[in-house]
Structure formats: structure tokens, C-alpha cells
Design an enzyme around this catalytic site. Sequence first.
Site, PDB file in Angstrom:
ATOM      1  N   ASN A  53       0.815  -1.213   0.000  1.00  0.00           N
ATOM      2  CA  ASN A  53       0.000   0.000   0.000  1.00  0.00           C
ATOM      3  C   ASN A  53       0.848   1.263   0.000  1.00  0.00           C
ATOM      4  O   ASN A  53       0.450   2.290  -0.543  1.00  0.00           O
ATOM      5  CB  ASN A  53      -0.910   0.003   1.226  1.00  0.00           C
ATOM      6  CG  ASN A  53      -1.915  -1.134   1.194  1.00  0.00           C
ATOM      7  OD1 ASN A  53      -2.350  -1.553   0.130  1.00  0.00           O
ATOM      8  ND2 ASN A  53      -2.275  -1.645   2.355  1.00  0.00           N
ATOM      9  N   ASN A  72      -0.013  -1.452  -6.815  1.00  0.00           N
ATOM     10  CA  ASN A  72      -0.312  -2.452  -5.788  1.00  0.00           C
ATOM     11  C   ASN A  72      -1.803  -2.477  -5.489  1.00  0.00           C
ATOM     12  O   ASN A  72      -2.407  -1.411  -5.270  1.00  0.00           O
ATOM     13  CB  ASN A  72       0.443  -2.104  -4.496  1.00  0.00           C
ATOM     14  CG  ASN A  72       0.098  -3.056  -3.367  1.00  0.00           C
ATOM     15  OD1 ASN A  72       0.464  -4.224  -3.403  1.00  0.00           O
ATOM     16  ND2 ASN A  72      -0.626  -2.565  -2.358  1.00  0.00           N
ATOM     17  N   GLU A  73      -2.383  -3.652  -5.481  1.00  0.00           N
ATOM     18  CA  GLU A  73      -3.789  -3.860  -5.048  1.00  0.00           C
ATOM     19  C   GLU A  73      -4.707  -2.735  -5.513  1.00  0.00           C
ATOM     20  O   GLU A  73      -5.454  -2.151  -4.714  1.00  0.00           O
ATOM     21  CB  GLU A  73      -3.850  -4.028  -3.522  1.00  0.00           C
ATOM     22  CG  GLU A  73      -3.144  -5.269  -3.043  1.00  0.00           C
ATOM     23  CD  GLU A  73      -3.369  -5.615  -1.571  1.00  0.00           C
ATOM     24  OE1 GLU A  73      -3.858  -4.768  -0.813  1.00  0.00           O
ATOM     25  OE2 GLU A  73      -3.050  -6.755  -1.189  1.00  0.00           O
ATOM     26  N   TYR A 117      -3.794 -13.689   2.059  1.00  0.00           N
ATOM     27  CA  TYR A 117      -3.373 -13.935   3.443  1.00  0.00           C
ATOM     28  C   TYR A 117      -4.371 -14.907   4.057  1.00  0.00           C
ATOM     29  O   TYR A 117      -5.585 -14.696   3.952  1.00  0.00           O
ATOM     30  CB  TYR A 117      -3.329 -12.626   4.229  1.00  0.00           C
ATOM     31  CG  TYR A 117      -2.236 -11.695   3.734  1.00  0.00           C
ATOM     32  CD1 TYR A 117      -0.910 -11.910   4.083  1.00  0.00           C
ATOM     33  CD2 TYR A 117      -2.534 -10.625   2.897  1.00  0.00           C
ATOM     34  CE1 TYR A 117       0.101 -11.068   3.625  1.00  0.00           C
ATOM     35  CE2 TYR A 117      -1.528  -9.777   2.429  1.00  0.00           C
ATOM     36  CZ  TYR A 117      -0.218  -9.999   2.799  1.00  0.00           C
ATOM     37  OH  TYR A 117       0.775  -9.171   2.338  1.00  0.00           O
ATOM     38  N   GLU A 150       2.200 -11.430  -2.887  1.00  0.00           N
ATOM     39  CA  GLU A 150       1.981 -11.336  -1.429  1.00  0.00           C
ATOM     40  C   GLU A 150       1.245 -12.591  -0.986  1.00  0.00           C
ATOM     41  O   GLU A 150       0.101 -12.814  -1.422  1.00  0.00           O
ATOM     42  CB  GLU A 150       1.166 -10.094  -1.048  1.00  0.00           C
ATOM     43  CG  GLU A 150       1.952  -8.811  -1.116  1.00  0.00           C
ATOM     44  CD  GLU A 150       1.183  -7.602  -0.593  1.00  0.00           C
ATOM     45  OE1 GLU A 150       0.445  -7.741   0.393  1.00  0.00           O
ATOM     46  OE2 GLU A 150       1.331  -6.525  -1.205  1.00  0.00           O
ATOM     47  N   GLN A 205       5.779 -10.609   4.854  1.00  0.00           N
ATOM     48  CA  GLN A 205       6.944  -9.889   4.369  1.00  0.00           C
ATOM     49  C   GLN A 205       8.190 -10.570   4.945  1.00  0.00           C
ATOM     50  O   GLN A 205       8.068 -11.689   5.427  1.00  0.00           O
ATOM     51  CB  GLN A 205       6.846  -8.434   4.778  1.00  0.00           C
ATOM     52  CG  GLN A 205       5.592  -7.766   4.173  1.00  0.00           C
ATOM     53  CD  GLN A 205       5.530  -6.261   4.349  1.00  0.00           C
ATOM     54  OE1 GLN A 205       6.447  -5.633   4.837  1.00  0.00           O
ATOM     55  NE2 GLN A 205       4.408  -5.662   3.953  1.00  0.00           N
TER      56      GLN A 205
HETATM   57  O1  AHR Z   1       1.692  -6.693   3.383  1.00  0.00           O
HETATM   58  C1  AHR Z   1       0.898  -5.790   4.100  1.00  0.00           C
HETATM   59  C2  AHR Z   1      -0.144  -5.119   3.219  1.00  0.00           C
HETATM   60  O2  AHR Z   1      -1.073  -6.066   2.800  1.00  0.00           O
HETATM   61  C3  AHR Z   1       0.401  -4.524   1.956  1.00  0.00           C
HETATM   62  O3  AHR Z   1       0.811  -3.219   2.123  1.00  0.00           O
HETATM   63  C4  AHR Z   1      -0.776  -4.573   1.029  1.00  0.00           C
HETATM   64  O4  AHR Z   1      -0.416  -4.707  -0.307  1.00  0.00           O
HETATM   65  C5  AHR Z   1      -1.594  -5.727   1.536  1.00  0.00           C
HETATM   66  O5  AHR Z   1      -2.898  -5.377   1.648  1.00  0.00           O
END
Ligand code: AHR
Length: 537
Positions: A107, A207-208, A279, A330, A387
Site C-alpha cells: 500500500n 499495488n492492489e 493472506y 503477497e 513480508q
Molecule cells: O503486506 C501488508 C499489506 O497487505 C500490503 O501493504 C498490502 O499490499 C496488503 O494489503
Amino acid sequence: MSIMRRRQFLSQVAATGALVAASSKDSGAQVKTGASNRARVIADPARTVASLDRRLFGSFVEHIGRCIYGGIYEPGSKLAGPEGFRKDVLEEVRRLGVPIIRYPGGNFVSGYNWVDGVGPQRDRPRVLNRASNSLESNQFGTNEFITWCRAVGAEPLLAVNLGTGTPEKAADLVEYCNVESGTRWSDLRRQHGVEKPYNVKYWCLGNEMDGPWQLGHIPAKEYGLKAREAALQMRTVDPSIRLVVCGSSEVGMPTYLEWDRQTLEECYDDVDAISLHHYFGNGPETGGDSSKFLAANLMMDRQIDEIIAVCDMVRGRKRRKKQLWLSFDEWNVWYRRNTEADMNGQGKEAPHLVEEVYNLEDALVVGGLIISLLRHCDRVRLACLAQLVNDIAPLVTNPDGLLRQTIYYPYAWVLKYGRGNVLNLAVESESYEVPEIGRVPYIDVAGIFEPESGSTTLLILNRDIVNARELEIVWRESAPARAGECQVMTGPDLKAFNGFDTPNRVIPQTVEAPKAGARMTFQLPAHSYTMAYLQGK
Ligand code: AHR
């Protein structure tokens, strides 16, 4: 809407019933319904999925929390080297052999002005990181990142700002990084003391961008056009670069797959790959049921298959020869430290944010996710564990040292042994029912065969929470000559975790490998992840 509202947005979507249900997926395993705790795998080194691109084992560092500041860069620390990089982190990442690292977000990138992060450090502005409401000193920027990448032996994967940023600024960054000299931005780099171009090959186009929480979020069609324009300008500067366009950031997004289709309709010809993010958690999504959680990688399998289907549908409609690959840039477990408060830095510098503490079951899930990435390595060529340090990360720092969280270990195994061709294994396993998924095989396996040495690495997940199970491997053609290293992650408590005071509570144990031969039987403890390195000669 900032990152602080990401979870809020998704839980609203879930509450309205639009959340896509978890899925069934062809894990390649044939499920057995009879009662037998013995699974079987047929392995044939001649039957492969594809040869591995090591970029599948990449990672990610973002300007969020203590990932950069206090993680990889901490000039005042007793552990820092002359350039301000933490020596303990640098050494650990170098030893791990992480092949590629994504930067600077996340983000964060959608509000980042890369020019703020280059040039003399004393002149760099202190700004508000609007993605996580933190203070950004800009002391670490593109040049520091690439210097650090070189020190750890990783390739940089740079993201450009397509949120508040423009295609022109994105192309300026390519010029700063990749043009030898004689132009405004390449000469600026030289003025900054970097004579030779970096030749950064892989780039993310934002990103996203599908997320309403993303700075500069726009509808898919508009984003597709913006990504196309950025791609054209960036490739004018350097035609050799590889570009990843933003796909859906969650399977739970109301625009899931439709976003990807509409975006690709606009820019299919101008990009090389599309991104996926996911995630996984053992919270509301599973009701805290660990046997459901251990099936998480089947959802990853399905997500990959669905995105491949969209890419190939657009390809078919356009009658193109080119096939896109996927960048799973991610992925991880993340569900505890993801409230609004966990993502709000309250205007502070290097605040503690999203510092997830990982336990044994998270490590087993991460191991399973690695199996899924491997079995899709023909189309998923790049992926990033999100990460690397401190924020949702395998490595955690404090002022005195470094801690390896549980998820470090499955990641370290694949980094060490993941070379060669991924085997197309035929797996037979007894299964259990997970309503949102269907039949879930107890045993999941990936195999990597190294043609030069003839060695094979097996990664084996036993999802059975209660029972030990056996796995028989039947080798076709050539069988391993000797069993090398064999290690397992397991333990009595699925919720056990490591801390600075108990760093070795959850670590791999070395176990005896079965005798090498045409048939080998592994004993798999309940809820375990096993790595076996079998030598060919
Ligand atoms: O990795 C943490 C956050 O998760 C990142 O900034 C974003 O791309 C995702 O939503």
C-alpha cells in the site's frame, strides 16, 4: 480509504454475503475414502510440472512498521554496519538465499514519490506515510534498497506508484535505474554516486489497485488503461523489462475475477504477468478449526487456477499467442494483528505494526502454501512471502538480535533445496471433509528433482491433527541411492511459538530417513511438515 480500512472493507463484504466461499481444488491428490493411514505417491523423474524459476521463493519488504526502519536499516543500532544496514538481518537473508525481493510496497507505494528517497540523505523530506499513518523519513530509498539487495544477493522487484503517481513518473524511475547516462534521470543517478545502471528487470504496475483502501483506487477499466500507458512509457525507456499488472487482491473482493478480466482486456498485450495476493487465517474464516486451516493451500490452488482461467480466456478472446504468467507477490498467514489499530502508526516513525507472532500450525500452513506454489510452477513464476522482517515476517528484530519465527523453517528449506524440476506426482491419500472445500487429502506432497545430481527433495504435509500417518513413495525409473537429510516440524502444541526468551521452542528436528530404494515408507507424525533430501548417487 487507507490500509487501515482494508479489513473493515472486507468484513463488510463478508457480512453482506458476497464473500467467495472457500473452495475445492484439484491438489493433484486422488482422495481415498477407505480407512487406511497409509498414503502413496508415485514419483517419476521424467514426469515434471516444469523447471523451477527460483523467483518463486521471493520475499517482500515495505515501508510499513519496523520492516525497513529497525528491520533492515537501523543506523543508530550497535548491530548496524557502516551503511546503516543491520548486519544480523543482512547476514541471515544472505544465508537464506532469497532470490528476489519486492519493494517499496504494498500500500505504501501508492502514495510514494520515489524522488523523495534519492539524493543526499540530509536533504530528503520527512513526509506522512498515508498508507499506515506513520512518519516516513525517506532515509532509505531506491539506492539503499538496491545496495542492500546486492549485499544479500537478491534481485530487486520494484513497484511503481500507479495510485497517486503517473505513468510518466513510473517511466522516470525506470530511466533513473536502467539508463546508462545522458538523460535527465540517469544523470541524476550518477550525480547520486551510482555510475552504472541497475538494470532492474521485474516491475509491478502499482499495488492492489482493486482495493477501495488503496490510494488512487480506480475502476478496473481505468486502471487497465493506466497500466497500459505506464507499460508503454516504461518500455520505451527500457524494452527489456518484465511487467506485472495488479490482479485481484483477495478472493473475497466483490470484483474478484471480473477486475482481472476487465484489466486484462485493456492491457493484455503490454504486460507479462498478473499479480495475486492472499493472506490465510485461522480466525473467522475457519472458526478456529485447525484441520480446516491446514487445508488453506487448497484455496491457494483454486485461486491460482481461477486466475489462470481468466488470463487464458482473455488470451483466447484476443487470439493471442502470448500466455501470461502469474506473480503471487503477497502470500502468508496473517489474521491476528490486522485490526485498524494494528495498521495505524499514529504519526510515529517506525511504529510496531502488524507484528504477527507465528505458531506451529502457521508454519505447517506456510509449508502447505509452498507445496501449492511448487505444483503450479509452470504458470506461477514469481512469488513473495509477505513480508521478510518484523511485519508479518519470518524474522523479527529487537535491539539485541534476531529471532526466527516458526514460518522461517519451511521457507528456509525450500530456499535451500528448491532447485531443478518440480515433479508431477500422483498422490493417493485418505481424506476428510471440510464443508467449504470438499474432500481434503490428509497428505500433501511436492517433489523437486535435480537432474544434474539425480537428487530429489520431498516436502510433505500431514494434515491429520491426531494421527501419525505413513507415506509410501514408489519410484518409477530411477530411485534415490541414499537418503540424505530428513527433518520434521511438529510438536505437541499447535499453538506453540518462538520468542526472544524461547527461540528454539518450535524448530525442525532431524529424523531418520527410510532406507533408500524403489519403495520408501516415511513415518509422518500427526500435524507435521517433513523435508527429505534424497541423494541420487
Ligand atoms: O503486506 C501488508 C499489506 O497487505 C500490503 O501493504 C498490502 O499490499 C496488503 O494489503
